[in-house]
Design an enzyme around this catalytic site. Structure first.
Site, PDB file in Angstrom:
ATOM      1  N   TYR A 180       1.229  -1.093   0.154  1.00 51.83           N
ATOM      2  CA  TYR A 180      -0.406  -0.002   0.248  1.00 51.83           C
ATOM      3  C   TYR A 180       1.270   1.464   0.011  1.00 51.83           C
ATOM      4  O   TYR A 180       1.950   1.765   0.831  1.00 51.83           O
ATOM      5  CB  TYR A 180      -0.743  -0.151   0.982  1.00 51.83           C
ATOM      6  CG  TYR A 180      -1.840  -1.322   1.221  1.00 51.83           C
ATOM      7  CD1 TYR A 180      -2.178  -1.925   0.041  1.00 51.83           C
ATOM      8  CD2 TYR A 180      -2.480  -1.594   2.338  1.00 51.83           C
ATOM      9  CE1 TYR A 180      -3.476  -2.664   0.277  1.00 51.83           C
ATOM     10  CE2 TYR A 180      -4.298  -1.746   2.126  1.00 51.83           C
ATOM     11  CZ  TYR A 180      -4.097  -2.857   1.538  1.00 51.83           C
ATOM     12  OH  TYR A 180      -5.527  -3.467   1.287  1.00 51.83           O
ATOM     13  N   PRO A 232     -16.349  -2.524   1.505  1.00 49.21           N
ATOM     14  CA  PRO A 232     -18.023  -2.896   2.033  1.00 49.21           C
ATOM     15  C   PRO A 232     -18.878  -2.454   0.514  1.00 49.21           C
ATOM     16  O   PRO A 232     -20.461  -2.096   1.698  1.00 49.21           O
ATOM     17  CB  PRO A 232     -17.259  -2.756   3.093  1.00 49.21           C
ATOM     18  CG  PRO A 232     -16.684  -1.999   3.444  1.00 49.21           C
ATOM     19  CD  PRO A 232     -16.106  -1.901   2.532  1.00 49.21           C
ATOM     20  N   LEU A 233     -18.834  -1.065   0.369  1.00 46.74           N
ATOM     21  CA  LEU A 233     -19.852  -0.114  -0.596  1.00 46.74           C
ATOM     22  C   LEU A 233     -19.664  -0.327  -1.400  1.00 46.74           C
ATOM     23  O   LEU A 233     -20.056   0.872  -1.972  1.00 46.74           O
ATOM     24  CB  LEU A 233     -19.957   1.742   0.480  1.00 46.74           C
ATOM     25  CG  LEU A 233     -19.327   1.174   1.609  1.00 46.74           C
ATOM     26  CD1 LEU A 233     -18.883   3.219   1.987  1.00 46.74           C
ATOM     27  CD2 LEU A 233     -20.991   1.199   2.596  1.00 46.74           C
ATOM     28  N   GLY A 277     -24.048   6.691  -1.489  1.00 42.64           N
ATOM     29  CA  GLY A 277     -24.789   7.825  -1.157  1.00 42.64           C
ATOM     30  C   GLY A 277     -24.639   9.396  -2.094  1.00 42.64           C
ATOM     31  O   GLY A 277     -24.779  10.541  -2.290  1.00 42.64           O
TER      32      GLY A 277
END
Length: 328
Positions: free
Chosen positions: A53, A218-219, A226
């Site tokens: 990373y 997770p989204l 949103g």
């Protein structure tokens, strides 16, 4: 904060996992320090990173940021369950391809990269050392021997996997048992409302062998967040925009469902994962303290059976009784 055990181990970890992939690329070191400080205040004790990373800041930069944070906060390390990974190349490929021995999970590579991660993280141990991907060229006896050495030296406590198939998990832990070694205790997988394929075989295998599931993305890369006015947000990328256009009806129904109940779409997406069998905790990747705090608020959401059924209608899973569903 809520806590649970890490797989079949006796170690307790927070049900929200702090992912650090943005540190060094989308998040400055100063902001990363603020996020980690606030995570500790909120009771988040499970930090996840990887040797590669760092993005534009360079491979290893994220571990270095975490290491400098530990150095500046004496005593903080002992309260944190620290996870990192090995497999990805740590040097740029040449025009002829990868540099020899630059990636994978050979005993030589695992030992070398563990030493390098310990140095960058400024710590004496890795609490959860994860294979970032399966290495088809390495035998499990070689891989487990390398890990046994690290565990015996006290440099690694537990081992985990990431992006493994159910067969990989079964094979790894069966051979570990033959060696009287603990084996894998966690599996880090792509899992969210929009991508539920691991429900077919990976989750049943993980539960059978006592692995905790750590969902990444997770989204769905921002699809379930949103939207955001932040130009750096993943939800504003062309890839997510294309996904949203393809699944517009589902996303609209999902966001309306969240709005009717007074929840943010991102909190709902995390809460749904927290209600799924075998999930230890989703890995969040906040770029700001505010995003961290919003993610933690998912712990306050309790989904009823009706809520879960409605979400299944909006984002259907693979269906059938796992793992034999494919055959019926």
């Amino acid at each position: 904060m809520d806590y649970t055990q890490l797989g079949r181990t006796g170690t307790s970890v927070s049900r929200i996992v702090l992912g650090t992939m943005n540190f060094g690329e989308r998040t400055t070191e100063e902001d990363a320090f603020a996020i980690m400080d606030r995570a500790l205040e909120l009771g988040v004790n499970f930090f996840d990173t990887a040797n590669a990373y760092g993005g534009s800041a360079g491979r290893g930069a994220t571990e270095e940021i975490i290491g400098r944070w530990f150095a500046a906060r004496p005593g903080a390390r002992d309260g944190i369950v620290l996870a990192t990974k090995v497999h990805s190349p740590m040097v740029a490929p040449t025009s002829d391809g990868d540099v020899v021995n630059s990636r994978g999970a050979s005993a030589w590579q695992v030992r070398r990269e563990a030493i390098a991660s310990l140095r960058r993280l400024q710590t004496d141990r890795i609490d959860l050392y994860q294979f970032h991907h399966i290495d088809r060229h390495i035998s499990w006896p070689e891989l487990w021997q390398a890990m046994e050495v690290l565990v015996n030296r006290g440099e690694v406590i537990y081992t985990g996997s990431s992006n493994f198939a159910a067969w990989n998990i079964a094979q790894a832990n069966e051979i570990a048992q033959q060696r009287n070694f603990l084996g894998l205790v966690s599996e880090q997988s792509l899992y969210n409302l929009a991508q539920r394929s691991i429900e077919l075989e990976v989750i049943p295998a993980a539960q059978n062998y006592g692995l905790g599931i750590l969902p990444w993305s997770p989204l769905s890369g921002g699809l379930l967040s949103g939207g955001s006015s932040d130009a750096k947000a993943r939800s504003n990328t062309e890839r997510v925009a294309a996904q949203r256009a393809e699944r517009q009806d589902q996303v609209d129904a999902y966001e309306l469902f969240a709005k009717e109940r007074g929840w943010s779409p991102s909190s709902l997406g995390l809460a749904w994962l927290l209600h799924q069998r075998g999930v230890t905790g989703p890995i969040i990747g906040p770029r700001t303290v505010e995003q961290l705090e919003s993610a933690v608020s998912a712990l306050d959401i309790t989904l009823s059976e009706d809520d879960l059924r409605r979400l299944d209608e909006i984002f259907p899973g693979p269906g059938g009784q796992a793992p034999e569903a494919y055959a019926w």
